[in-house]
Design a protein around this motif. Structure first.
Motif, mmCIF file in Angstrom:
data_model
loop_
_atom_site.group_PDB
_atom_site.id
_atom_site.type_symbol
_atom_site.label_atom_id
_atom_site.label_comp_id
_atom_site.label_asym_id
_atom_site.label_seq_id
_atom_site.Cartn_x
_atom_site.Cartn_y
_atom_site.Cartn_z
ATOM 1 N N GLY A 193 37.659 53.826 14.141
ATOM 2 C CA GLY A 193 36.618 52.822 14.355
ATOM 3 C C GLY A 193 35.255 53.243 13.848
ATOM 4 N N GLN A 194 35.150 54.494 13.316
ATOM 5 C CA GLN A 194 33.867 54.921 12.760
ATOM 6 C C GLN A 194 33.925 54.997 11.234
ATOM 7 O OE1 GLN A 194 33.293 58.444 15.379
ATOM 8 N NE2 GLN A 194 31.548 57.344 16.212
ATOM 9 N N GLU A 195 34.953 54.374 10.665
ATOM 10 C CA GLU A 195 35.152 54.426 9.215
ATOM 11 C C GLU A 195 34.088 53.632 8.468
ATOM 12 O OE1 GLU A 195 37.295 53.471 11.448
ATOM 13 O OE2 GLU A 195 38.972 54.882 11.368
ATOM 14 N N LEU A 196 33.727 54.155 7.331
ATOM 15 C CA LEU A 196 32.826 53.471 6.395
ATOM 16 C C LEU A 196 33.354 53.859 5.029
ATOM 17 C CD1 LEU A 196 29.117 54.172 7.441
ATOM 18 C CD2 LEU A 196 30.178 51.954 7.112
ATOM 19 N N ARG A 197 34.276 53.072 4.497
ATOM 20 C CA ARG A 197 34.945 53.528 3.279
ATOM 21 C C ARG A 197 35.067 52.422 2.238
ATOM 22 N NH1 ARG A 197 39.003 56.676 6.603
ATOM 23 N NH2 ARG A 197 40.169 54.737 6.711
ATOM 24 N N VAL A 198 35.041 52.850 0.981
ATOM 25 C CA VAL A 198 35.466 51.956 -0.089
ATOM 26 C C VAL A 198 36.962 52.180 -0.216
ATOM 27 C CG1 VAL A 198 35.277 51.351 -2.524
ATOM 28 C CG2 VAL A 198 33.266 52.190 -1.291
ATOM 29 N N LYS A 199 37.744 51.194 0.164
ATOM 30 C CA LYS A 199 39.198 51.375 0.172
ATOM 31 C C LYS A 199 39.761 51.294 -1.241
ATOM 32 C CE LYS A 199 43.336 49.189 2.148
ATOM 33 N NZ LYS A 199 44.163 50.414 2.164
ATOM 34 N N ASN A 200 39.471 50.221 -1.928
ATOM 35 C CA ASN A 200 39.982 50.116 -3.298
ATOM 36 C C ASN A 200 39.143 49.166 -4.146
ATOM 37 O OD1 ASN A 200 40.918 47.408 -2.891
ATOM 38 N ND2 ASN A 200 42.703 48.232 -1.834
ATOM 39 N N LEU A 201 39.368 49.271 -5.424
ATOM 40 C CA LEU A 201 38.729 48.373 -6.392
ATOM 41 C C LEU A 201 39.833 47.716 -7.210
ATOM 42 C CD1 LEU A 201 36.035 50.828 -7.877
ATOM 43 C CD2 LEU A 201 35.723 49.232 -5.972
ATOM 44 N N ILE A 202 39.710 46.455 -7.436
ATOM 45 C CA ILE A 202 40.628 45.793 -8.361
ATOM 46 C C ILE A 202 39.844 45.460 -9.622
ATOM 47 C CG2 ILE A 202 42.130 43.789 -8.748
ATOM 48 C CD1 ILE A 202 42.714 43.760 -5.779
#
Lengths: 124, 251
Positions: A102-111
């Motif tokens: 719940g403390q995540e701050l992420r760029v998961k993916n790019l298309i």
């Protein structure tokens, strides 16, 4: 309003990625934001609208995957969903808990998409 | 090569190695015309990298660095003045001041004979690791010193930004509400110790120290507290002792 800095960081991460990818554009970006990441989504939305025009994300579709916060009780070992940092363990009432999600701050993916070659202009 | 910390540039760090590594770990797959890059990259990763760089710089110098965070007006600068005057000019104390505007705080600190760099963040509401890195380049620190970083007065945004500090110190004054820890939990959760300042005003305000501690322990059960008044000097000795203990830990 640290959300503005966060959006700037997202843009920088994307610029790094696209540096060596000529002819490509980012059609979609997926972010993972935890409910206890300290990000206010309204402020993030506002910061996004302010910061992305004129950047490589100007026309990118943005998806946000919300991650529900969970804590682990150090006393009774149960794992449970929390809405606030200070929610006690529902099993034993203990505050001595550790946030595990719940403390995540992420760029998961790019298309990425391919930029269509410009039609050649012929003089008439 | 920079003489302060040995990094390759005078105002920013080269991250080429880091970028190469992270991009080589990415998982790529192609769907016809589209390509997906699975990044899973922390949005704060750049800040955290620079914070680690700062931390390594402090470690190599034997410096202990404190990040002082609080609302505006909690008495951070007054506390720093009292701390520096008590420790004396021969103690190797250094200060980085963060404010949106003006050099007022740096001017106050300079009167206490401590080397100080003022960062004006302009519109930004917090200090970040790269600002500290740049400030460090303006400061020649002797080994085994103490660095106090006074963050921008704000109980929200600075919580997310690691500066590379050894310890984060949150300051609350008794003229604020005693429910601040549950209103601004990230800040209290991320801090190592809590100073309760302006205790000389306790007779005049409805602030309950016990209730405040109870709220703070809901957010961070292992929180330590020091009650003091930077203005009258009451309790200041406990704070100075704590600093000494922390110095002992780093050595």
């Amino acid at each position: 309003m640290h959300e503005f800095s966060l959006v700037r960081n997202v843009i920088e991460i994307c610029e790094e990625q696209m540096h060596s990818r000529e002819g490509k554009y980012i059609s979609q970006i997926e972010l993972e934001i935890g409910t206890l990441s300290g990000v206010e989504m309204d402020a993030f939305e506002f910061a996004w609208k302010t910061a992305v025009p004129g950047t490589l994300l100007a026309h990118t579709q943005r998806k946000v995957l919300k991650i529900e916060a969970k804590a682990h009780c150090k006393k009774c070992n149960s794992t449970f969903v929390i809405n606030e940092v200070f929610d006690p363990c529902p099993q034993c009432g203990e505050y001595f808990t550790e946030i595990v999600e719940g403390q995540e701050l992420r760029v998961k993916n790019l298309i990425l998409g391919t930029i269509a070659p410009k039609p050649s202009i012929t003089n008439t | 090569m920079c003489s302060t910390c040995g990094c390759s540039s005078t105002d920013s760090i080269s991250y080429s190695g880091f970028n190469l590594e992270s991009s080589s770990q990415h998982h790529h797959h192609h769907h016809g015309e589209t390509e997906v890059i699975e990044l899973e990259k922390n949005i704060l990763s750049r800040n955290n990298e620079i914070a680690d760089h700062n931390r390594e710089h402090f470690r190599s110098l034997g410096t202990i660095a404190f990040n002082l965070v609080s609302s505006p007006g909690s008495g951070k600068t007054t506390l720093l003045e009292a701390t520096l005057l008590s420790m004396g000019p021969q103690s190797s104390c250094y200060v980085i001041e963060g404010d949106q505007q003006t050099n007022r705080d740096a001017e106050r600190i300079a009167k206490c004979q401590a080397p100080v760099v003022q960062i004006n963040t302009g519109k930004a509401c917090h200090l970040d690791a790269s600002m500290i890195h740049r400030a460090l380049h303006q400061m020649e620190m002797k080994p085994d010193g103490i660095l106090f970083i006074e963050n921008v007065g704000n109980l929200v945004c600075p919580a997310l930004f690691d500066l590379g500090e050894s310890k984060r110190v949150v300051i609350i004054s008794v003229t604020e509400g005693d429910d601040k820890p549950i209103k601004y939990p990230e800040m209290f959760q991320s801090s190592d110790i809590c100073l309760i300042n302006k205790i000389d005003l306790l007779p005049y305000v409805p602030f309950s120290v016990d209730r405040f501690k109870e709220y703070a322990r809901m957010v961070k059960p292992e929180m330590e507290f020091i009650e003091l008044s930077a203005l009258t000097g009451e309790g200041l000795g406990y704070w100075l002792d704590w600093i000494k203990t922390e110095e002992g830990v780093t050595v």
